[in-house]
Design a protein around this motif. Structure first.
Motif, PDB file in Angstrom:
ATOM      1  N   PRO A 157       0.813  -1.224   0.000  1.00  0.00           N
ATOM      2  CA  PRO A 157       0.000   0.000   0.000  1.00  0.00           C
ATOM      3  C   PRO A 157       0.845   1.272   0.000  1.00  0.00           C
ATOM      4  CG  PRO A 157       0.039  -0.977   2.186  1.00  0.00           C
ATOM      5  CD  PRO A 157       0.738  -1.946   1.283  1.00  0.00           C
ATOM      6  N   VAL A 158       2.133   1.139   0.381  1.00  0.00           N
ATOM      7  CA  VAL A 158       3.028   2.294   0.473  1.00  0.00           C
ATOM      8  C   VAL A 158       4.281   2.005  -0.340  1.00  0.00           C
ATOM      9  CG1 VAL A 158       4.416   3.739   1.998  1.00  0.00           C
ATOM     10  CG2 VAL A 158       2.164   2.929   2.760  1.00  0.00           C
ATOM     11  N   LEU A 159       4.711   2.989  -1.114  1.00  0.00           N
ATOM     12  CA  LEU A 159       5.893   2.809  -1.953  1.00  0.00           C
ATOM     13  C   LEU A 159       6.836   3.985  -1.747  1.00  0.00           C
ATOM     14  CD1 LEU A 159       7.147   0.988  -4.140  1.00  0.00           C
ATOM     15  CD2 LEU A 159       5.956   2.339  -5.850  1.00  0.00           C
ATOM     16  N   PHE A 160       8.095   3.663  -1.444  1.00  0.00           N
ATOM     17  CA  PHE A 160       9.145   4.672  -1.309  1.00  0.00           C
ATOM     18  C   PHE A 160       9.997   4.651  -2.570  1.00  0.00           C
ATOM     19  CE2 PHE A 160       7.991   3.716   3.042  1.00  0.00           C
ATOM     20  CZ  PHE A 160       8.063   4.935   3.691  1.00  0.00           C
ATOM     21  N   LEU A 161      10.168   5.810  -3.177  1.00  0.00           N
ATOM     22  CA  LEU A 161      10.946   5.934  -4.406  1.00  0.00           C
ATOM     23  C   LEU A 161      12.042   6.953  -4.174  1.00  0.00           C
ATOM     24  CD1 LEU A 161       7.920   6.194  -6.853  1.00  0.00           C
ATOM     25  CD2 LEU A 161       9.215   4.153  -6.301  1.00  0.00           C
ATOM     26  N   ASP A 162      13.276   6.487  -4.135  1.00  0.00           N
ATOM     27  CA  ASP A 162      14.406   7.358  -3.858  1.00  0.00           C
ATOM     28  C   ASP A 162      15.053   7.769  -5.172  1.00  0.00           C
ATOM     29  OD1 ASP A 162      16.325   8.805  -2.543  1.00  0.00           O
ATOM     30  OD2 ASP A 162      17.432   7.087  -1.781  1.00  0.00           O
ATOM     31  N   GLU A 163      14.712   8.982  -5.622  1.00  0.00           N
ATOM     32  CA  GLU A 163      15.213   9.535  -6.880  1.00  0.00           C
ATOM     33  C   GLU A 163      15.082   8.523  -8.024  1.00  0.00           C
ATOM     34  OE1 GLU A 163      18.695  11.877  -6.785  1.00  0.00           O
ATOM     35  OE2 GLU A 163      18.401  12.560  -4.744  1.00  0.00           O
ATOM     36  N   PRO A 164      13.854   8.099  -8.311  1.00  0.00           N
ATOM     37  CA  PRO A 164      13.662   7.008  -9.271  1.00  0.00           C
ATOM     38  C   PRO A 164      14.012   7.343 -10.704  1.00  0.00           C
ATOM     39  CG  PRO A 164      11.562   8.009  -8.701  1.00  0.00           C
ATOM     40  CD  PRO A 164      12.582   8.599  -7.778  1.00  0.00           C
ATOM     41  N   THR A 165      14.061   8.630 -11.072  1.00  0.00           N
ATOM     42  CA  THR A 165      14.327   8.969 -12.471  1.00  0.00           C
ATOM     43  C   THR A 165      15.735   9.497 -12.708  1.00  0.00           C
ATOM     44  OG1 THR A 165      13.457  11.223 -12.222  1.00  0.00           O
ATOM     45  CG2 THR A 165      11.882   9.501 -12.819  1.00  0.00           C
ATOM     46  N   THR A 166      16.600   9.435 -11.697  1.00  0.00           N
ATOM     47  CA  THR A 166      17.977   9.892 -11.875  1.00  0.00           C
ATOM     48  C   THR A 166      18.658   9.087 -12.983  1.00  0.00           C
ATOM     49  OG1 THR A 166      18.191  10.582  -9.575  1.00  0.00           O
ATOM     50  CG2 THR A 166      20.228  10.115 -10.764  1.00  0.00           C
ATOM     51  N   GLY A 167      19.240   9.782 -13.922  1.00  0.00           N
ATOM     52  CA  GLY A 167      19.958   9.118 -15.008  1.00  0.00           C
ATOM     53  C   GLY A 167      19.097   8.749 -16.202  1.00  0.00           C
ATOM     54  N   LEU A 168      17.784   8.957 -16.116  1.00  0.00           N
ATOM     55  CA  LEU A 168      16.918   8.616 -17.237  1.00  0.00           C
ATOM     56  C   LEU A 168      16.866   9.760 -18.245  1.00  0.00           C
ATOM     57  CD1 LEU A 168      13.808   6.870 -15.624  1.00  0.00           C
ATOM     58  CD2 LEU A 168      15.944   5.852 -16.439  1.00  0.00           C
ATOM     59  N   ASP A 169      16.663   9.422 -19.501  1.00  0.00           N
ATOM     60  CA  ASP A 169      16.465  10.446 -20.513  1.00  0.00           C
ATOM     61  C   ASP A 169      15.068  11.044 -20.335  1.00  0.00           C
ATOM     62  OD1 ASP A 169      14.476   9.073 -22.531  1.00  0.00           O
ATOM     63  OD2 ASP A 169      15.972   7.558 -22.014  1.00  0.00           O
ATOM     64  N   PRO A 170      14.811  12.226 -20.903  1.00  0.00           N
ATOM     65  CA  PRO A 170      13.523  12.899 -20.692  1.00  0.00           C
ATOM     66  C   PRO A 170      12.310  12.040 -21.050  1.00  0.00           C
ATOM     67  CG  PRO A 170      15.091  14.422 -21.653  1.00  0.00           C
ATOM     68  CD  PRO A 170      15.759  13.075 -21.647  1.00  0.00           C
ATOM     69  N   ARG A 171      12.384  11.282 -22.127  1.00  0.00           N
ATOM     70  CA  ARG A 171      11.242  10.459 -22.527  1.00  0.00           C
ATOM     71  C   ARG A 171      10.964   9.370 -21.496  1.00  0.00           C
ATOM     72  NH1 ARG A 171      10.607   6.949 -28.154  1.00  0.00           N
ATOM     73  NH2 ARG A 171       8.657   5.907 -27.580  1.00  0.00           N
ATOM     74  N   SER A 172      12.010   8.689 -21.034  1.00  0.00           N
ATOM     75  CA  SER A 172      11.826   7.637 -20.029  1.00  0.00           C
ATOM     76  C   SER A 172      11.305   8.213 -18.726  1.00  0.00           C
ATOM     77  CB  SER A 172      13.156   6.907 -19.777  1.00  0.00           C
ATOM     78  OG  SER A 172      13.591   6.239 -20.938  1.00  0.00           O
ATOM     79  N   ARG A 173      11.748   9.427 -18.393  1.00  0.00           N
ATOM     80  CA  ARG A 173      11.280  10.069 -17.162  1.00  0.00           C
ATOM     81  C   ARG A 173       9.776  10.327 -17.218  1.00  0.00           C
ATOM     82  NH1 ARG A 173      14.939  14.569 -16.252  1.00  0.00           N
ATOM     83  NH2 ARG A 173      16.223  12.983 -15.250  1.00  0.00           N
ATOM     84  N   VAL A 174       9.318  10.861 -18.356  1.00  0.00           N
ATOM     85  CA  VAL A 174       7.887  11.140 -18.506  1.00  0.00           C
ATOM     86  C   VAL A 174       7.078   9.847 -18.482  1.00  0.00           C
ATOM     87  CG1 VAL A 174       6.136  12.036 -20.100  1.00  0.00           C
ATOM     88  CG2 VAL A 174       8.245  13.321 -19.720  1.00  0.00           C
TER      89      VAL A 174
END
Length: 324
Positions: A157-174
């Motif tokens: 029910p709870v999810l911790f995401l520690d900088e999940p998009t670091t290093g991703l290109d803009p498309r992957s981030r979106v």
């Protein structure tokens, strides 16, 4: 009637020898919402997450996840949450499907459920075609999506995401942002740490700004922007020769005008749409041609700069420890 918060931090403190990594952090996250923990590298974000997910014991203070105290009942906390760290932790020598099944087995889930969940998660994260490929052949964005899929196999029910998009290109981030929005619509509570202002602005219902281990501001993105300073009207004239006359017109309404000759722009502090409407009327009655006239509101970058004296993407001189 108010429900119990899905995540709570209560005066969390963490020392590493003589260094204070986290210094009295407190916040609360309602169920089915997103909290953005915003701050530069070294601010204390990861250490806070590690304490809240039972990976590091607080020096003092405590936290609760899904109503369970991290110190009194750490096993219940771990059963109630998923965690995606800064670096993908999947096994590169296994396939995507095997990674999901491995974690499902460690949770003690039934083989029937694990098989169904593996298929569903691979489909959900656009990995169905790559599910039987070795992970070391995956792109960075694919690994991050698989890492998130693995963390959801037990439906926490709870999810911790520690900088999940670091290093991703803009498309992957979106693309990952879209996945996270879907999780929240289904009722998952997210705590998201990030140093990206746009990410916090896009995803977070509430934002906690942390710097040098302390909470220095919190509220919605709109509230934080409003507190950071006054809006401004930006006027772009078609001809640079009209800048002096445009400035004179603006000074009929405002006292302060900043001129950018190269951009052919004049910027003036303005209190919202009413002031912009008055300024638009003045120029409408003039013979000065405009390329653009708009209202510029403070950004989260303005918020962070005002609060800390530096940009959110700039590291502080405090190195964040991750040892427990």
């Amino acid at each position: 009637m108010t429900s119990t918060p899905a995540i709570e931090a209560d005066n969390l403190v963490k020392h590493f020898d003589d260094k204070v990594a986290v210094d009295g952090v407190s916040f609360s996250v309602p169920e089915g919402t997103v909290l953005g923990l915003l701050g530069p590298n070294g601010a204390g974000k990861t250490t806070t997450v590690r304490m809240m997910t039972t990976l590091s014991r607080p020096t003092s203070g405590t936290a609760r996840v899904a109503g369970h105290d991290v110190l009194e009942d750490p096993r219940a906390v771990r059963r109630s949450m998923g965690l995606t760290g800064q670096a993908a932790t999947v096994d590169e020598l296994l396939t995507g499907r095997e990674n999901i099944r491995l974690i499902g087995g460690l949770y003690g889930l039934s083989p029937t459920y694990i098989k169904r969940a593996s298929d569903d998660l691979l489909e959900r994260f656009s990995l169905a075609d790559a599910g039987d490929r070795i992970v070391k052949t995956y792109s960075g964005g694919m690994r991050r999506r698989l890492d998130l899929a693995v963390s959801l196999v037990a439906i926490p029910p709870v999810l911790f995401l520690d900088e999940p998009t670091t290093g991703l290109d803009p498309r992957s981030r979106v693309e990952l942002w879209d996945v996270l929005r879907g999780l929240v619509r289904e009722g998952t509570t997210l705590l998201l740490t990030t140093q990206y202002l746009e990410e916090a602005d896009q995803l977070a219902d509430q934002i906690v700004v942390i710097d040098r281990g302390q909470v220095i501001e919190q509220g919605t993105a709109f509230e934080l922007k409003n507190r950071s300073g006054q809006s401004a009207v930006v006027v772009t004239v078609s001809e640079a020769a009209d800048l002096p006359r445009a400035e004179a017109l603006l000074r009929q309404v405002v006292d302060e005008v900043h001129i950018d000759q190269g951009a052919r722009q004049l910027t003036a502090p303005a209190d919202g749409l009413r002031a912009m409407t008055r300024i638009a009327g003045i120029f409408d009655d003039s013979d000065i041609d405009l390329d653009d006239l708009g209202l510029k509101r403070p950004s989260l970058d303005d918020v962070f700069l005002r609060l800390t004296g530096h940009r959110a993407e700039e590291p502080t001189d405090q190195t964040e420890e991750v040892a427990s």
